[in-house]
Design a protein around this motif. Structure first.
Motif, PDB file in Angstrom:
ATOM      1  N   HIS A  19       0.857  -1.180   0.000  1.00 19.28           N
ATOM      2  CA  HIS A  19       0.000   0.000   0.000  1.00 19.28           C
ATOM      3  C   HIS A  19       0.898   1.237   0.000  1.00 19.28           C
ATOM      4  O   HIS A  19       1.488   1.575   1.010  1.00 19.28           O
ATOM      5  CB  HIS A  19      -0.903   0.028   1.232  1.00 19.28           C
ATOM      6  CG  HIS A  19      -1.957  -1.025   1.234  1.00 19.28           C
ATOM      7  ND1 HIS A  19      -1.691  -2.346   1.505  1.00 19.28           N
ATOM      8  CD2 HIS A  19      -3.303  -0.945   0.997  1.00 19.28           C
ATOM      9  CE1 HIS A  19      -2.828  -3.046   1.447  1.00 19.28           C
ATOM     10  NE2 HIS A  19      -3.807  -2.218   1.135  1.00 19.28           N
ATOM     11  N   VAL A 128      -8.721   7.763 -10.892  1.00 20.45           N
ATOM     12  CA  VAL A 128      -7.372   7.446 -11.328  1.00 20.45           C
ATOM     13  C   VAL A 128      -7.403   7.494 -12.849  1.00 20.45           C
ATOM     14  O   VAL A 128      -8.110   6.718 -13.493  1.00 20.45           O
ATOM     15  CB  VAL A 128      -6.927   6.046 -10.860  1.00 20.45           C
ATOM     16  CG1 VAL A 128      -5.577   5.676 -11.467  1.00 20.45           C
ATOM     17  CG2 VAL A 128      -6.856   5.983  -9.338  1.00 20.45           C
ATOM     18  N   LYS A 168     -10.469  -0.961 -22.076  1.00 21.52           N
ATOM     19  CA  LYS A 168      -9.802  -0.079 -21.111  1.00 21.52           C
ATOM     20  C   LYS A 168      -9.723   1.374 -21.566  1.00 21.52           C
ATOM     21  O   LYS A 168      -9.748   2.285 -20.737  1.00 21.52           O
ATOM     22  CB  LYS A 168      -8.392  -0.614 -20.815  1.00 21.52           C
ATOM     23  CG  LYS A 168      -8.397  -1.902 -19.994  1.00 21.52           C
ATOM     24  CD  LYS A 168      -7.062  -2.171 -19.362  1.00 21.52           C
ATOM     25  CE  LYS A 168      -7.091  -3.387 -18.472  1.00 21.52           C
ATOM     26  NZ  LYS A 168      -8.031  -3.258 -17.342  1.00 21.52           N
ATOM     27  N   GLU A 205     -10.175   4.662 -13.536  1.00 22.99           N
ATOM     28  CA  GLU A 205     -10.535   3.765 -12.446  1.00 22.99           C
ATOM     29  C   GLU A 205     -11.039   4.600 -11.270  1.00 22.99           C
ATOM     30  O   GLU A 205     -10.750   5.795 -11.170  1.00 22.99           O
ATOM     31  CB  GLU A 205      -9.334   2.924 -12.012  1.00 22.99           C
ATOM     32  CG  GLU A 205      -8.891   1.882 -13.032  1.00 22.99           C
ATOM     33  CD  GLU A 205      -9.818   0.672 -13.085  1.00 22.99           C
ATOM     34  OE1 GLU A 205     -10.621   0.497 -12.131  1.00 22.99           O
ATOM     35  OE2 GLU A 205      -9.746  -0.085 -14.065  1.00 22.99           O
ATOM     36  N   LEU A 209      -8.826   2.804  -5.790  1.00 26.37           N
ATOM     37  CA  LEU A 209      -7.668   2.012  -6.213  1.00 26.37           C
ATOM     38  C   LEU A 209      -6.357   2.591  -5.689  1.00 26.37           C
ATOM     39  O   LEU A 209      -5.381   1.861  -5.493  1.00 26.37           O
ATOM     40  CB  LEU A 209      -7.625   1.939  -7.746  1.00 26.37           C
ATOM     41  CG  LEU A 209      -6.503   1.110  -8.377  1.00 26.37           C
ATOM     42  CD1 LEU A 209      -6.593  -0.355  -7.963  1.00 26.37           C
ATOM     43  CD2 LEU A 209      -6.539   1.232  -9.900  1.00 26.37           C
ATOM     44  N   SER A 212      -5.180   0.928  -2.678  1.00 26.29           N
ATOM     45  CA  SER A 212      -5.310  -0.524  -2.772  1.00 26.29           C
ATOM     46  C   SER A 212      -3.946  -1.212  -2.852  1.00 26.29           C
ATOM     47  O   SER A 212      -2.966  -0.638  -3.333  1.00 26.29           O
ATOM     48  CB  SER A 212      -6.137  -0.886  -4.008  1.00 26.29           C
ATOM     49  OG  SER A 212      -6.041  -2.263  -4.309  1.00 26.29           O
ATOM     50  N   VAL A 214      -3.323  -3.602  -4.812  1.00 23.62           N
ATOM     51  CA  VAL A 214      -3.124  -4.075  -6.188  1.00 23.62           C
ATOM     52  C   VAL A 214      -2.910  -2.913  -7.153  1.00 23.62           C
ATOM     53  O   VAL A 214      -3.042  -3.074  -8.365  1.00 23.62           O
ATOM     54  CB  VAL A 214      -4.320  -4.934  -6.655  1.00 23.62           C
ATOM     55  CG1 VAL A 214      -4.434  -6.193  -5.811  1.00 23.62           C
ATOM     56  CG2 VAL A 214      -5.629  -4.132  -6.629  1.00 23.62           C
ATOM     57  N   LEU A 215      -2.565  -1.741  -6.628  1.00 27.72           N
ATOM     58  CA  LEU A 215      -2.400  -0.553  -7.466  1.00 27.72           C
ATOM     59  C   LEU A 215      -1.384  -0.764  -8.578  1.00 27.72           C
ATOM     60  O   LEU A 215      -1.681  -0.538  -9.753  1.00 27.72           O
ATOM     61  CB  LEU A 215      -1.984   0.641  -6.600  1.00 27.72           C
ATOM     62  CG  LEU A 215      -1.659   1.937  -7.351  1.00 27.72           C
ATOM     63  CD1 LEU A 215      -2.867   2.451  -8.116  1.00 27.72           C
ATOM     64  CD2 LEU A 215      -1.137   3.002  -6.382  1.00 27.72           C
ATOM     65  N   GLU A 218      -2.536  -3.322 -11.202  1.00 32.22           N
ATOM     66  CA  GLU A 218      -3.562  -2.794 -12.099  1.00 32.22           C
ATOM     67  C   GLU A 218      -2.975  -1.812 -13.104  1.00 32.22           C
ATOM     68  O   GLU A 218      -3.327  -1.824 -14.287  1.00 32.22           O
ATOM     69  CB  GLU A 218      -4.673  -2.116 -11.296  1.00 32.22           C
ATOM     70  CG  GLU A 218      -5.580  -3.072 -10.565  1.00 32.22           C
ATOM     71  CD  GLU A 218      -6.366  -3.949 -11.517  1.00 32.22           C
ATOM     72  OE1 GLU A 218      -6.931  -3.427 -12.491  1.00 32.22           O
ATOM     73  OE2 GLU A 218      -6.398  -5.177 -11.291  1.00 32.22           O
TER      74      GLU A 218
END
Length: 238
Positions: A19, A128, A168, A205, A209, A212, A214-215, A218
């Motif tokens: 994070h 984002v 995307k 996004e 995020l 997160s 998983v930033l 992603e």
């Protein structure tokens, strides 16, 4: 038992380190929007350093390292990619001194040359933003892109119609020529994007995020998706 305890705390540490940002990233910019003046910013300078600047530079550094695994020739430092929070107000009616977002342009030239395709990231309380392509090609670069597309319109179109790219990013954006010169009129009938003066694309996004774990994962998925179009444009302008 001691080994299990060690592994447990190691897992916690790894999770924490993944994070880069706390929820104060979004909170800071929301408060800045209501207090966009130097006094408030100076009072919150330490908070800015802790919640915004330092973690953002660490995040960009990790993005660079991830990209370098696939593109070893990318030699750039976070300081060359991260844009200042200060707004350029010289020619603006809005004299608010600070941007309400934080941004970075990761490419071989960083933020010094936005004509070089890369990944442009904008973090704000609203979203984002993930962008790629050519934002400001020179006259010569623009001519080269149009020439490359005109030689094989289907090649470029196939890249843009890739299902992951469409999902995307949607489509190529940019200003277009108001008057199409005679030399490009026939080409524009075959591929209207030749009339563009910019060739960029945008994904989005939710702001959740940012904090997160998983930033980076992603963002790298977005980078992989934009990579074929970026490489096409880079080859064209060179």
């Amino acid at each position: 038992m001691a080994r299990d305890t060690y592994l447990f705390f190691l897992l916690i540490l790894i999770t924490v380190l993944m994070h880069y940002f706390t929820e104060d990233f979004v909170a800071f910019f929301k408060e800045l929007a209501k207090n966009n003046h130097k006094d408030w910013f100076h009072e919150n300078k330490k908070r800015y350093e802790t919640s915004i600047k330092k973690p953002f530079e660490a995040f960009v550094g990790e993005m660079i390292r991830e990209i370098q695994q696939l593109e070893p020739n990318l030699q750039i430092e976070p300081k060359d990619c991260v844009l200042r929070i200060n707004r350029d107000i010289r020619f603006s009616k809005d004299k608010s001194p600070y941007n309400l977002h934080y941004t970075a342009f990761i490419s071989s030239k960083g933020c010094k040359d936005k004509s070089i395709p890369g990944i442009f990231l904008r973090f704000s309380p609203e979203m984002v933003g993930i962008m790629g392509g050519c934002f400001g090609p020179s006259k010569e670069q623009l001519h080269n892109i149009r020439t490359a597309i005109n030689k094989s319109p289907k090649t470029f179109r196939n890249l843009l119609e890739d299902k992951d790219f469409v999902q995307k990013f949607g489509e190529i954006r940019g200003e277009t020529m108001k008057r199409i010169p005679k030399e490009w009129q026939e080409a524009c009938e075959k591929e209207p994007l030749i009339a563009n003066k910019q060739f960029y694309f945008v994904g989005e996004e939710a702001p959740g995020l940012i904090s997160s774990s998983v930033l980076v994962e992603e963002m790298m998925t977005y980078w992989q998706t934009m990579r074929p179009v970026n490489e096409y444009l880079l080859k064209a302008i060179q």
